[in-house]
Design a protein around this motif. Sequence first.
Motif, mmCIF file in Angstrom:
data_model
loop_
_atom_site.group_PDB
_atom_site.id
_atom_site.type_symbol
_atom_site.label_atom_id
_atom_site.label_comp_id
_atom_site.label_asym_id
_atom_site.label_seq_id
_atom_site.Cartn_x
_atom_site.Cartn_y
_atom_site.Cartn_z
ATOM 1 N N GLY A 46 -0.563 -5.176 6.157
ATOM 2 C CA GLY A 46 -0.846 -6.100 5.463
ATOM 3 C C GLY A 46 -2.473 -5.945 5.474
ATOM 4 N N PRO A 47 -3.397 -6.763 4.649
ATOM 5 C CA PRO A 47 -4.860 -6.741 4.769
ATOM 6 C C PRO A 47 -5.144 -7.365 5.986
ATOM 7 C CG PRO A 47 -4.122 -7.414 2.471
ATOM 8 C CD PRO A 47 -2.974 -7.246 3.196
ATOM 9 N N GLN A 48 -4.652 -8.078 6.650
ATOM 10 C CA GLN A 48 -4.813 -8.780 8.047
ATOM 11 C C GLN A 48 -4.471 -7.615 9.126
ATOM 12 O OE1 GLN A 48 -2.138 -9.435 6.205
ATOM 13 N NE2 GLN A 48 -0.475 -10.034 7.870
ATOM 14 N N GLN A 49 -3.851 -6.687 8.985
ATOM 15 C CA GLN A 49 -3.455 -5.783 10.018
ATOM 16 C C GLN A 49 -4.431 -4.533 9.860
ATOM 17 O OE1 GLN A 49 0.473 -6.175 8.563
ATOM 18 N NE2 GLN A 49 1.220 -6.964 10.432
ATOM 19 N N LYS A 50 -5.508 -4.638 10.662
ATOM 20 C CA LYS A 50 -6.557 -3.617 10.270
ATOM 21 C C LYS A 50 -5.998 -2.304 10.958
ATOM 22 C CE LYS A 50 -8.863 -6.728 8.397
ATOM 23 N NZ LYS A 50 -9.682 -6.755 6.848
ATOM 24 N N GLY A 51 -6.741 -1.192 10.194
ATOM 25 C CA GLY A 51 -6.662 0.323 10.966
ATOM 26 C C GLY A 51 -5.500 1.232 9.586
ATOM 27 N N ALA A 52 -5.941 2.380 9.821
ATOM 28 C CA ALA A 52 -5.401 3.445 8.818
ATOM 29 C C ALA A 52 -3.994 3.501 9.302
ATOM 30 C CB ALA A 52 -6.026 4.417 8.816
ATOM 31 N N SER A 53 -3.207 3.692 8.202
ATOM 32 C CA SER A 53 -1.740 4.080 8.734
ATOM 33 C C SER A 53 -1.622 5.496 9.059
ATOM 34 C CB SER A 53 -0.988 3.987 7.252
ATOM 35 O OG SER A 53 0.608 4.429 7.567
ATOM 36 N N PRO A 54 -0.905 5.719 10.003
ATOM 37 C CA PRO A 54 -0.676 7.164 10.578
ATOM 38 C C PRO A 54 0.175 7.978 9.496
ATOM 39 C CG PRO A 54 0.593 5.777 11.765
ATOM 40 C CD PRO A 54 0.022 4.545 11.010
ATOM 41 N N LEU A 55 0.906 7.255 8.750
ATOM 42 C CA LEU A 55 1.473 8.152 7.556
ATOM 43 C C LEU A 55 0.753 8.508 6.184
ATOM 44 C CD1 LEU A 55 4.387 8.755 6.878
ATOM 45 C CD2 LEU A 55 4.430 6.495 5.334
ATOM 46 N N THR A 56 -0.164 7.704 6.078
ATOM 47 C CA THR A 56 -1.051 7.926 4.903
ATOM 48 C C THR A 56 -2.371 8.086 4.961
ATOM 49 O OG1 THR A 56 -1.353 5.839 4.427
ATOM 50 C CG2 THR A 56 0.748 6.557 3.407
ATOM 51 N N GLY A 57 -2.728 7.747 6.191
ATOM 52 C CA GLY A 57 -4.424 7.809 6.404
ATOM 53 C C GLY A 57 -5.000 6.706 5.568
ATOM 54 N N LEU A 58 -4.573 5.707 5.295
ATOM 55 C CA LEU A 58 -5.002 4.705 4.358
ATOM 56 C C LEU A 58 -4.965 3.181 5.119
ATOM 57 C CD1 LEU A 58 -3.454 5.663 0.801
ATOM 58 C CD2 LEU A 58 -5.989 6.113 1.711
ATOM 59 N N GLU A 59 -5.856 2.337 4.477
ATOM 60 C CA GLU A 59 -6.090 1.197 5.234
ATOM 61 C C GLU A 59 -5.815 0.354 3.972
ATOM 62 O OE1 GLU A 59 -8.734 -1.911 7.960
ATOM 63 O OE2 GLU A 59 -9.325 0.181 7.527
ATOM 64 N N VAL A 60 -4.886 -0.763 3.934
ATOM 65 C CA VAL A 60 -4.681 -1.465 3.014
ATOM 66 C C VAL A 60 -5.546 -2.772 2.997
ATOM 67 C CG1 VAL A 60 -2.717 -3.132 2.099
ATOM 68 C CG2 VAL A 60 -1.925 -0.954 2.886
ATOM 69 N N GLY A 61 -6.313 -3.067 1.962
ATOM 70 C CA GLY A 61 -7.074 -4.070 1.710
ATOM 71 C C GLY A 61 -6.361 -5.212 0.743
ATOM 72 N N GLU A 62 -7.184 -6.002 0.508
ATOM 73 C CA GLU A 62 -6.747 -7.209 -0.446
ATOM 74 C C GLU A 62 -6.824 -7.007 -1.639
ATOM 75 O OE1 GLU A 62 -5.197 -10.742 -1.550
ATOM 76 O OE2 GLU A 62 -5.564 -10.239 0.750
ATOM 77 N N GLU A 63 -7.631 -6.068 -2.205
ATOM 78 C CA GLU A 63 -7.996 -5.641 -3.557
ATOM 79 C C GLU A 63 -6.675 -4.562 -3.918
ATOM 80 O OE1 GLU A 63 -11.369 -3.737 -6.400
ATOM 81 O OE2 GLU A 63 -11.206 -2.929 -4.378
ATOM 82 N N GLN A 64 -6.267 -3.855 -3.028
ATOM 83 C CA GLN A 64 -4.957 -3.112 -3.233
ATOM 84 C C GLN A 64 -3.739 -3.789 -3.429
ATOM 85 O OE1 GLN A 64 -7.150 -2.056 -0.646
ATOM 86 N NE2 GLN A 64 -8.022 -0.433 -1.932
ATOM 87 N N VAL A 65 -3.645 -5.066 -2.701
ATOM 88 C CA VAL A 65 -2.450 -5.885 -2.718
ATOM 89 C C VAL A 65 -2.644 -6.593 -4.066
ATOM 90 C CG1 VAL A 65 -1.334 -7.799 -1.726
ATOM 91 C CG2 VAL A 65 -2.328 -6.230 -0.071
ATOM 92 N N GLN A 66 -3.587 -7.296 -4.512
ATOM 93 C CA GLN A 66 -3.790 -7.821 -5.870
ATOM 94 C C GLN A 66 -3.623 -6.861 -6.735
ATOM 95 O OE1 GLN A 66 -4.300 -11.110 -6.136
ATOM 96 N NE2 GLN A 66 -4.365 -11.618 -3.949
ATOM 97 N N ALA A 67 -3.973 -5.595 -6.752
ATOM 98 C CA ALA A 67 -3.664 -4.658 -7.656
ATOM 99 C C ALA A 67 -2.128 -4.360 -7.773
ATOM 100 C CB ALA A 67 -4.494 -3.474 -7.531
ATOM 101 N N TRP A 68 -1.703 -4.369 -6.599
ATOM 102 C CA TRP A 68 0.020 -4.117 -6.701
ATOM 103 C C TRP A 68 0.651 -5.190 -7.332
ATOM 104 C CZ3 TRP A 68 3.014 -0.533 -7.017
ATOM 105 C CH2 TRP A 68 4.545 -0.751 -6.577
ATOM 106 N N HIS A 69 0.401 -6.602 -7.007
ATOM 107 C CA HIS A 69 1.126 -7.753 -7.712
ATOM 108 C C HIS A 69 0.778 -7.748 -9.227
ATOM 109 C CE1 HIS A 69 1.711 -9.334 -3.663
ATOM 110 N NE2 HIS A 69 2.653 -9.979 -4.153
ATOM 111 N N ALA A 70 -0.218 -7.193 -9.571
ATOM 112 C CA ALA A 70 -0.888 -7.118 -11.030
ATOM 113 C C ALA A 70 0.214 -6.050 -11.731
ATOM 114 C CB ALA A 70 -2.106 -6.661 -11.362
ATOM 115 N N ALA A 71 0.600 -4.764 -10.843
ATOM 116 C CA ALA A 71 1.249 -3.872 -11.512
ATOM 117 C C ALA A 71 2.824 -4.364 -11.496
ATOM 118 C CB ALA A 71 1.107 -2.567 -10.660
ATOM 119 N N LEU A 72 3.143 -5.121 -10.615
ATOM 120 C CA LEU A 72 4.562 -5.613 -10.560
ATOM 121 C C LEU A 72 4.608 -6.597 -11.690
ATOM 122 C CD1 LEU A 72 5.209 -6.694 -6.793
ATOM 123 C CD2 LEU A 72 6.018 -4.577 -8.121
#
Length: 416
Positions: free
Chosen positions: A309-335
């Motif tokens: 989640g956004p509170q769990q800092k650091g890039a994922s070893p799987l994707t190299g991406l870090e999840v931020g609040e903006e991505q989570v909000q966008a995902w809920h909008a997509a849902l």
Amino acid sequence: MTRFSSLLASALILLLPVSSAGAAAPEPAALFEAKTVADRDSTLTALEAAAPTDPASVYAAGAGQFFTALEILAGGLHRHGFESPQSFMLPLMRLPVPDNPNPEPLTYDGFRTILVAFRDRLEKSAATLGSVPAGADIGIEVDLTRLGIDLNEDGQIAPDESAAAIMASLSRGGAPDPAAPALTFRFDRADGYWLQGYAEFLMAQAGFWLAHDFKNAFDGSFHMLFPRAKLPLQDALVPPDGGMSGGMLSSEWRIADFISLVHLVNWPVVEPERRQAARRHLMEMIRLSREDWKAIRAETDNDREWLPGPQQKGASPLTGLEVGEEQVQAWHAALDMAEDLLEGRTLLPHFRIADKGINMKRFFDEPKPFDLVLSITGPAIAPYLETGKILTGEEFDQIQRQFGGAGFLTFALWFN
């Protein structure tokens, strides 16, 4: 490996193990570190027996059932000499199944039987995972180089059949690499919703195929996937070497067969209830994704997260991406957008029709023959056209922008 391929592969092969909850049940980790199918299956049977009284065993059993569903599909494909097209255009056909020099003949009914067994096992997995209490305290470390699937039905789970090896294979094409780098995660309760959601997603795909009679497509084009399984046009159309090296568009004969497949996607409905169920599976996937993010947001640790989640800092070893609040909000909008489309509250636009859109709820719930080409050109979707709120390109573009450079699809495959 590329982010996209890693995520798609993980969506197809990742199983989420958990910690043991008591001495009465076997250690769940053993289920996901087994080197033989016999050992894995005996552990799964014991976990299923312990599951009614132990949430950790329920969780592990559900994950193991998902695992064996994928093995049913892989084994069925291998048995008949499947050769992967290595194309995202056929997502259920991406597993890097090893060569089979002596494949068994395959019929249309036999292929449907494989899909039914795959889909039914996924249903069992989803039901089991759905019975895990929401507040269950679950977590275990898993090295994906030790988590595997028997791709060639030899009873062994070899290093080149590990999740990490298969993911690496899908990223670059070719055979799995037994020397794939280690990827270790700690899976928790939130990840159970993630896996259950993917089971629903795969059930929707398999169910949509099974809702229709696609025998003409099978007879007329599936020799490109099973070139030595005695399909009707094998002798006439498969090259003498019977092989398929490279990707879907790597040779003239494969391009020709893919064009045939597209042309032959004109499928009568034979089991309408399966097409109706496909929509329900997609709706359930949306619900589970919301539950997943609710659980992720409640986490206070940051310990090798599969989906942080956004509170769990650091890039994922799987994707190299870090999840931020903006991505989570966008995902809920997509849902929300996907739910509105599947419920018919918002209509899907068609490029040639300005004032009406496609009611996707009716597309699933009132099934008519599915013709791919005529759906693209318009005639096949005419019965589902309605006036109302139509999804705009700007709405989707706004969500795309919020996901940033990695793009919506990369996050969608990861987030589910």
